[in-house]
Design an enzyme around this catalytic site. Structure first.
Site, mmCIF file in Angstrom:
data_model
loop_
_atom_site.group_PDB
_atom_site.id
_atom_site.type_symbol
_atom_site.label_atom_id
_atom_site.label_comp_id
_atom_site.label_asym_id
_atom_site.label_seq_id
_atom_site.Cartn_x
_atom_site.Cartn_y
_atom_site.Cartn_z
ATOM 1 N N GLN A 8 -13.131 30.704 24.661
ATOM 2 C CA GLN A 8 -12.817 29.039 25.174
ATOM 3 C C GLN A 8 -12.613 28.856 26.224
ATOM 4 O O GLN A 8 -13.081 30.350 27.714
ATOM 5 C CB GLN A 8 -11.095 28.818 24.729
ATOM 6 C CG GLN A 8 -11.110 28.989 22.997
ATOM 7 C CD GLN A 8 -11.548 27.382 22.209
ATOM 8 O OE1 GLN A 8 -11.217 27.173 23.096
ATOM 9 N NE2 GLN A 8 -12.130 27.577 21.508
ATOM 10 N N PRO A 186 -10.712 29.231 34.965
ATOM 11 C CA PRO A 186 -12.020 29.082 34.548
ATOM 12 C C PRO A 186 -12.541 31.194 34.672
ATOM 13 O O PRO A 186 -11.620 31.656 35.875
ATOM 14 C CB PRO A 186 -12.820 28.582 34.918
ATOM 15 C CG PRO A 186 -12.307 27.523 35.918
ATOM 16 C CD PRO A 186 -10.269 28.122 35.855
ATOM 17 N N SER A 187 -13.351 31.155 34.251
ATOM 18 C CA SER A 187 -14.677 32.719 34.394
ATOM 19 C C SER A 187 -12.919 34.067 34.045
ATOM 20 O O SER A 187 -13.317 34.971 34.504
ATOM 21 C CB SER A 187 -14.654 32.365 35.686
ATOM 22 O OG SER A 187 -15.655 31.557 35.741
ATOM 23 N N ARG A 188 -11.892 33.201 33.452
ATOM 24 C CA ARG A 188 -10.643 34.075 33.201
ATOM 25 C C ARG A 188 -9.919 35.026 34.548
ATOM 26 O O ARG A 188 -8.806 35.666 34.638
ATOM 27 C CB ARG A 188 -10.957 35.988 32.870
ATOM 28 C CG ARG A 188 -11.812 35.546 31.667
ATOM 29 C CD ARG A 188 -10.973 35.280 30.172
ATOM 30 N NE ARG A 188 -11.313 34.968 28.443
ATOM 31 C CZ ARG A 188 -11.940 33.587 28.614
ATOM 32 N NH1 ARG A 188 -11.747 32.651 29.197
ATOM 33 N NH2 ARG A 188 -12.292 33.662 26.930
ATOM 34 N N LEU A 189 -10.111 33.909 35.837
ATOM 35 C CA LEU A 189 -9.389 34.183 36.633
ATOM 36 C C LEU A 189 -8.079 32.980 37.334
ATOM 37 O O LEU A 189 -7.973 32.683 37.193
ATOM 38 C CB LEU A 189 -10.213 34.093 38.215
ATOM 39 C CG LEU A 189 -11.561 34.563 38.322
ATOM 40 C CD1 LEU A 189 -12.151 34.147 39.676
ATOM 41 C CD2 LEU A 189 -11.330 35.632 37.895
#
Length: 210
Positions: A8, A186-189
């Site tokens: 996601q 976003p970007s798992r950050l």
């Protein structure tokens, strides 16, 4: 598609230090109200984790029934698995997961029992069927469906509409020691802000790496 391919995008919101309340209960109240208004199913559902005398953890979902600056309240049977765990080890973890908002709140702390008066007051406010259910269920113990329904009928006939609180049923106050707010990014950050309570009773917060 494999499970590993399920992904996601997290880009609904941000959590910046400039947005934070000075204390985590106020911050939690703000987020909880957004979850409630967001029509999330059971926004007060929280996963609580306890540890047995043997050091074995277990988790289950319960419903938050109130909160203030002192902590968060839920009710259960003191003879349930979690009740027995907490009698020997009062440390507890609670997790709220509001996926539609891409948010989580993780609370670590310990519990204290509510007074008998507070537990009775809440019990008497519950719907009649829920009050009977507290008597019918021998929580966490093996039982057949037929036995459970027979116990329900028995206590309905025994009490009628005047249903007292079981002596083994009541509330806990979760006294927080740390509260972490997680906002998907976003970007798992992701944003992770953790409040910690000092010995002086004051809260401080810090950002954690995702």
């Amino acid at each position: 598609m494999s499970i590993a391919d399920l992904r996601q995008k997290y880009e609904r919101n941000v959590l910046l230090e400039s947005q934070l309340a000075s204390d985590p209960i106020t911050q939690f109240s703000n987020w909880f109200e957004e979850a409630r208004q967001g029509e999330i199913l059971e926004p007060n559902a929280m996963i609580v984790s306890t540890v047995s005398a043997e050091g074995k953890p277990s988790s289950r979902t319960v419903l938050l029934k109130g909160f203030d600056q002192e902590g968060l309240v839920f009710f259960t049977s003191y003879e349930s698995r979690k009740g027995k765990d907490l009698s020997g080890n009062p440390n507890i973890s609670a997790l709220f997961c509001w996926l539609p908002l891409q948010r989580q709140v993780h609370i670590n702390g310990h519990v204290v029992k509510l007074s008998e008066e507070a537990s009775t007051e809440y019990f008497n406010s519950r719907p009649e069927d829920s009050r009977i259910g507290a008597w019918a269920s021998i929580q966490s113990q093996p039982i057949t469906r037929a036995e459970l329904e027979a116990r329900e009928l028995h206590f309905k006939e025994k009490f009628g509409s005047d249903i007292p609180k079981p002596p083994y049923w009541g509330g806990y106050l979760i006294v927080p020691e740390t509260i972490e707010f997680w906002q998907g990014r976003p970007s798992r950050l992701h944003d992770r802000i953790k409040y910690s309570k000092g010995n002086d009773g004051n809260w401080t917060f810090t950002r954690l790496s995702p």
